[in-house]
Design a protein around this motif. Sequence first.
Motif, PDB file in Angstrom:
ATOM      1  N   GLN A 178       3.085  10.375  -4.803  1.00 17.55           N
ATOM      2  CA  GLN A 178       2.772  10.567  -3.390  1.00 17.55           C
ATOM      3  C   GLN A 178       1.348  10.067  -3.120  1.00 17.55           C
ATOM      4  O   GLN A 178       0.574   9.777  -4.040  1.00 17.55           O
ATOM      5  N   THR A 179       0.988  10.003  -1.838  1.00 18.20           N
ATOM      6  CA  THR A 179      -0.327   9.448  -1.473  1.00 18.20           C
ATOM      7  C   THR A 179      -1.477  10.236  -2.087  1.00 18.20           C
ATOM      8  O   THR A 179      -2.503   9.663  -2.448  1.00 18.20           O
ATOM      9  N   ILE A 180      -1.320  11.555  -2.202  1.00 16.98           N
ATOM     10  CA  ILE A 180      -2.430  12.379  -2.718  1.00 16.98           C
ATOM     11  C   ILE A 180      -2.626  12.195  -4.214  1.00 16.98           C
ATOM     12  O   ILE A 180      -3.641  12.662  -4.764  1.00 16.98           O
ATOM     13  N   PHE A 181      -1.714  11.515  -4.880  1.00 20.60           N
ATOM     14  CA  PHE A 181      -1.842  11.254  -6.310  1.00 20.60           C
ATOM     15  C   PHE A 181      -3.136  10.498  -6.619  1.00 20.60           C
ATOM     16  O   PHE A 181      -3.843  10.813  -7.587  1.00 20.60           O
ATOM     17  N   HIS A 182      -3.444   9.516  -5.781  1.00 24.32           N
ATOM     18  CA  HIS A 182      -4.499   8.569  -6.141  1.00 24.32           C
ATOM     19  C   HIS A 182      -5.910   9.151  -6.109  1.00 24.32           C
ATOM     20  O   HIS A 182      -6.669   8.941  -7.065  1.00 24.32           O
ATOM     21  N   PRO A 183      -6.332   9.870  -5.062  1.00 24.07           N
ATOM     22  CA  PRO A 183      -7.678  10.435  -5.134  1.00 24.07           C
ATOM     23  C   PRO A 183      -7.838  11.420  -6.292  1.00 24.07           C
ATOM     24  O   PRO A 183      -8.888  11.453  -6.938  1.00 24.07           O
ATOM     25  N   PHE A 184      -6.786  12.185  -6.565  1.00 26.95           N
ATOM     26  CA  PHE A 184      -6.876  13.132  -7.680  1.00 26.95           C
ATOM     27  C   PHE A 184      -7.037  12.395  -9.008  1.00 26.95           C
ATOM     28  O   PHE A 184      -7.895  12.737  -9.825  1.00 26.95           O
TER      29      PHE A 184
ATOM     30  N   VAL B 129      -9.092   4.399  -1.267  1.00 22.96           N
ATOM     31  CA  VAL B 129      -7.759   4.934  -1.003  1.00 22.96           C
ATOM     32  C   VAL B 129      -7.718   5.325   0.464  1.00 22.96           C
ATOM     33  O   VAL B 129      -8.478   6.191   0.899  1.00 22.96           O
ATOM     34  N   GLY B 130      -6.870   4.688   1.246  1.00 25.66           N
ATOM     35  CA  GLY B 130      -6.795   5.029   2.657  1.00 25.66           C
ATOM     36  C   GLY B 130      -6.127   3.935   3.461  1.00 25.66           C
ATOM     37  O   GLY B 130      -5.783   2.862   2.942  1.00 25.66           O
ATOM     38  N   ASN B 131      -5.976   4.221   4.763  1.00 28.64           N
ATOM     39  CA  ASN B 131      -5.371   3.239   5.665  1.00 28.64           C
ATOM     40  C   ASN B 131      -5.624   3.715   7.089  1.00 28.64           C
ATOM     41  O   ASN B 131      -5.574   4.923   7.362  1.00 28.64           O
ATOM     42  N   THR B 132      -5.898   2.789   7.978  1.00 29.41           N
ATOM     43  CA  THR B 132      -6.094   3.178   9.376  1.00 29.41           C
ATOM     44  C   THR B 132      -4.800   3.681  10.015  1.00 29.41           C
ATOM     45  O   THR B 132      -4.841   4.350  11.044  1.00 29.41           O
ATOM     46  N   ASP B 133      -3.679   3.332   9.428  1.00 30.27           N
ATOM     47  CA  ASP B 133      -2.417   3.978   9.798  1.00 30.27           C
ATOM     48  C   ASP B 133      -2.352   5.280   9.019  1.00 30.27           C
ATOM     49  O   ASP B 133      -1.854   5.326   7.889  1.00 30.27           O
ATOM     50  N   THR B 134      -2.865   6.349   9.595  1.00 31.05           N
ATOM     51  CA  THR B 134      -3.028   7.595   8.844  1.00 31.05           C
ATOM     52  C   THR B 134      -1.707   8.308   8.566  1.00 31.05           C
ATOM     53  O   THR B 134      -1.695   9.294   7.831  1.00 31.05           O
ATOM     54  N   GLU B 135      -0.623   7.815   9.128  1.00 28.16           N
ATOM     55  CA  GLU B 135       0.683   8.405   8.851  1.00 28.16           C
ATOM     56  C   GLU B 135       1.483   7.606   7.826  1.00 28.16           C
ATOM     57  O   GLU B 135       2.657   7.886   7.578  1.00 28.16           O
ATOM     58  N   LEU B 136       0.832   6.653   7.175  1.00 30.85           N
ATOM     59  CA  LEU B 136       1.483   5.847   6.152  1.00 30.85           C
ATOM     60  C   LEU B 136       1.812   6.722   4.942  1.00 30.85           C
ATOM     61  O   LEU B 136       0.976   7.476   4.458  1.00 30.85           O
ATOM     62  N   THR B 137       3.039   6.614   4.431  1.00 30.16           N
ATOM     63  CA  THR B 137       3.482   7.406   3.289  1.00 30.16           C
ATOM     64  C   THR B 137       3.901   6.491   2.140  1.00 30.16           C
ATOM     65  O   THR B 137       4.115   5.294   2.322  1.00 30.16           O
TER      66      THR B 137
ATOM     67  N   ALA C 171       7.963   2.056  -2.843  1.00 33.17           N
ATOM     68  CA  ALA C 171       6.691   1.408  -2.518  1.00 33.17           C
ATOM     69  C   ALA C 171       5.522   2.381  -2.600  1.00 33.17           C
ATOM     70  O   ALA C 171       5.548   3.440  -1.965  1.00 33.17           O
ATOM     71  N   ASP C 172       4.505   2.003  -3.381  1.00 38.06           N
ATOM     72  CA  ASP C 172       3.254   2.767  -3.466  1.00 38.06           C
ATOM     73  C   ASP C 172       2.299   2.202  -2.418  1.00 38.06           C
ATOM     74  O   ASP C 172       1.402   1.423  -2.709  1.00 38.06           O
ATOM     75  N   ASN C 173       2.524   2.591  -1.169  1.00 34.77           N
ATOM     76  CA  ASN C 173       1.817   1.981  -0.045  1.00 34.77           C
ATOM     77  C   ASN C 173       0.335   2.331   0.007  1.00 34.77           C
ATOM     78  O   ASN C 173      -0.429   1.636   0.674  1.00 34.77           O
ATOM     79  N   LEU C 174      -0.057   3.403  -0.637  1.00 33.61           N
ATOM     80  CA  LEU C 174      -1.460   3.813  -0.587  1.00 33.61           C
ATOM     81  C   LEU C 174      -2.139   3.663  -1.945  1.00 33.61           C
ATOM     82  O   LEU C 174      -3.061   4.405  -2.270  1.00 33.61           O
ATOM     83  N   ALA C 175      -1.674   2.733  -2.740  1.00 29.51           N
ATOM     84  CA  ALA C 175      -2.340   2.449  -4.011  1.00 29.51           C
ATOM     85  C   ALA C 175      -3.788   2.031  -3.749  1.00 29.51           C
ATOM     86  O   ALA C 175      -4.096   1.408  -2.720  1.00 29.51           O
ATOM     87  N   PRO C 176      -4.716   2.363  -4.643  1.00 29.55           N
ATOM     88  CA  PRO C 176      -6.114   1.990  -4.451  1.00 29.55           C
ATOM     89  C   PRO C 176      -6.289   0.472  -4.314  1.00 29.55           C
ATOM     90  O   PRO C 176      -5.588  -0.304  -4.971  1.00 29.55           O
ATOM     91  N   VAL C 177      -7.222   0.090  -3.457  1.00 31.75           N
ATOM     92  CA  VAL C 177      -7.539  -1.331  -3.270  1.00 31.75           C
ATOM     93  C   VAL C 177      -9.007  -1.555  -3.591  1.00 31.75           C
ATOM     94  O   VAL C 177      -9.841  -0.643  -3.477  1.00 31.75           O
ATOM     95  N   ASN C 178      -9.338  -2.759  -4.001  1.00 30.71           N
ATOM     96  CA  ASN C 178     -10.717  -3.081  -4.352  1.00 30.71           C
ATOM     97  C   ASN C 178     -11.607  -3.122  -3.113  1.00 30.71           C
ATOM     98  O   ASN C 178     -11.186  -3.578  -2.041  1.00 30.71           O
ATOM     99  N   ILE C 179     -12.829  -2.639  -3.269  1.00 27.81           N
ATOM    100  CA  ILE C 179     -13.866  -2.775  -2.244  1.00 27.81           C
ATOM    101  C   ILE C 179     -14.646  -4.042  -2.589  1.00 27.81           C
ATOM    102  O   ILE C 179     -15.410  -4.073  -3.569  1.00 27.81           O
TER     103      ILE C 179
END
Length: 514
Positions: free
Chosen positions: A394-400, A466-474, A479-487
């Motif tokens: 789930q999306t909360i997986f990544h920050p943890f 980890v994030g997206n301006t579409d805050t309702e993205l799941t 699909a791991d839509n909220l996988a971390p992306v490089n800064i």
Amino acid sequence: MAHALYSLHPSFTIGEVDPRIYGSFVEHMGRCVYTGIFEPDHPSADENGFRQDVAELVKELGVTVVRYPGGNFVSGYNWEDGVGPVKDRPVRLDLAWGTREPNTFGTNEFIDWCRQTEIEPMFAVNLGTRGIDDARRFVEYCNHPGGTELSDLRHEHGYPEPHGIKFWCLGNEMDGPWQIGARPAREYGRLALQAAKVMRWVNDELAHTRDYLANMGQGGGRTQLDDDRFLTLAACGSSNREMKTYARWEYDVLDECFEAVDIISLHTYFKNPEGTTESFLENIDRLDDYISEVIAIADAVAATRRSPKRIMLSLDEWNVWYKSGHPVDTLDEGFPEHPPLIEEVFDAKDAMVVGGALIVLLNHADRVKAACTAQLVNIIAPIMTEPGGRAWKQTIFHPFALASKYGRGTALRAGHQDGAKLDFAATRDGDRVTVFALNRDLKESCELRVDVSGLGIDNVDVALAVGNTDTELTNTAEADNLAPVNIEGAKIEDGHLVASLPPASWCVLSCLPG
């Protein structure tokens, strides 16, 4: 674009980060155990019935400690039902969740799972329907080497070596009217005191010596949480900050059992009653206040005793929970067996709140020594499964996972010098310095500059958001839509860590010497 300027220095520290803050929770509720971590007929299951697809995700998540077997479940649980030959174990009604418990998974299975996943077990004792004697017996079964009825029973069950469970919770949410065996604060505090006493007498080396007794509550050796000779015992704090008895409950409980316990628990679930992302993010601030208040209460109890002992904190239930309703709203009639309950589907804003909460925990590293997201699989969880099928993040997986991987060592005390105020934390682990920052702005990036000139680093090793301006993205199984992306463009120049933090994102910037 907003800007934010912070400073870090090795001399300004908060405290050592206890790895136990990256804990989770497995309760006999819904599909957390059955078809979650344990599903003997699953294609990935090993000879113990443990789903290996789930086990691999748990390892990637970086969980360090897991609380078991509850939760509300523990207040009606007989631990003896879950040990010994499976064919002889009784089926029971679980009154906490209105379900049927087959007891095919119990204490020894959980210990086997913990050893496989390299996780420390945190156990709870039943102070609802049972009490002092049960607490004593459970510790003896689990931890005594042998030569007694209960330790020899463990031998007969195939476990000659003690389980060595160090961390124990003295009941669960004993202030809640929903709890089996709930009771007033001082009554519970006296019960916790007596349970703690006999548990220590069974387990702790030197427990009956004069020096040990003299040091109770005075900062003696047994209060050191990293000393394996002694149990770590947590008393129940309030079930949440909104309880009518909150604060008075903590004071009265600790006033009764201060000398015998090491930790007071906190529970909180983040809601979104106003429905906006901005108001939802305020849960982060409320958690910070909650922790500070409980610290103050615990220290007030110490002050009445003129004691140098400091009670630590365990946030041993926390997570986002507001979409899926309460179990009683969705439960089938007739005491079903492991039905789906509160299987929350998390989105991008939930990941922001979870990431912000992890920042709060790091900034209280001096007093928060354990924390458990509730729960690990399927029940408002970072990991979801299909019975017989797939497992996914789930999306909360990544920050943890990123916080557990990089948020180790010493928490640094940051100075906010100018510009936007982010949710910000930093750690130093050997040569590695890591910054965590949450940009709550939903539309604008933030230019972050951190003075790190005194830390001996000049290379950005990891820069992820980890994030997206579409805050309702799941996320989904596909699909791991909220996988971390490089800064892109993160660097150290002129003694400053510089990075552009995307809007609505939780970010990790980890640095090393060149």
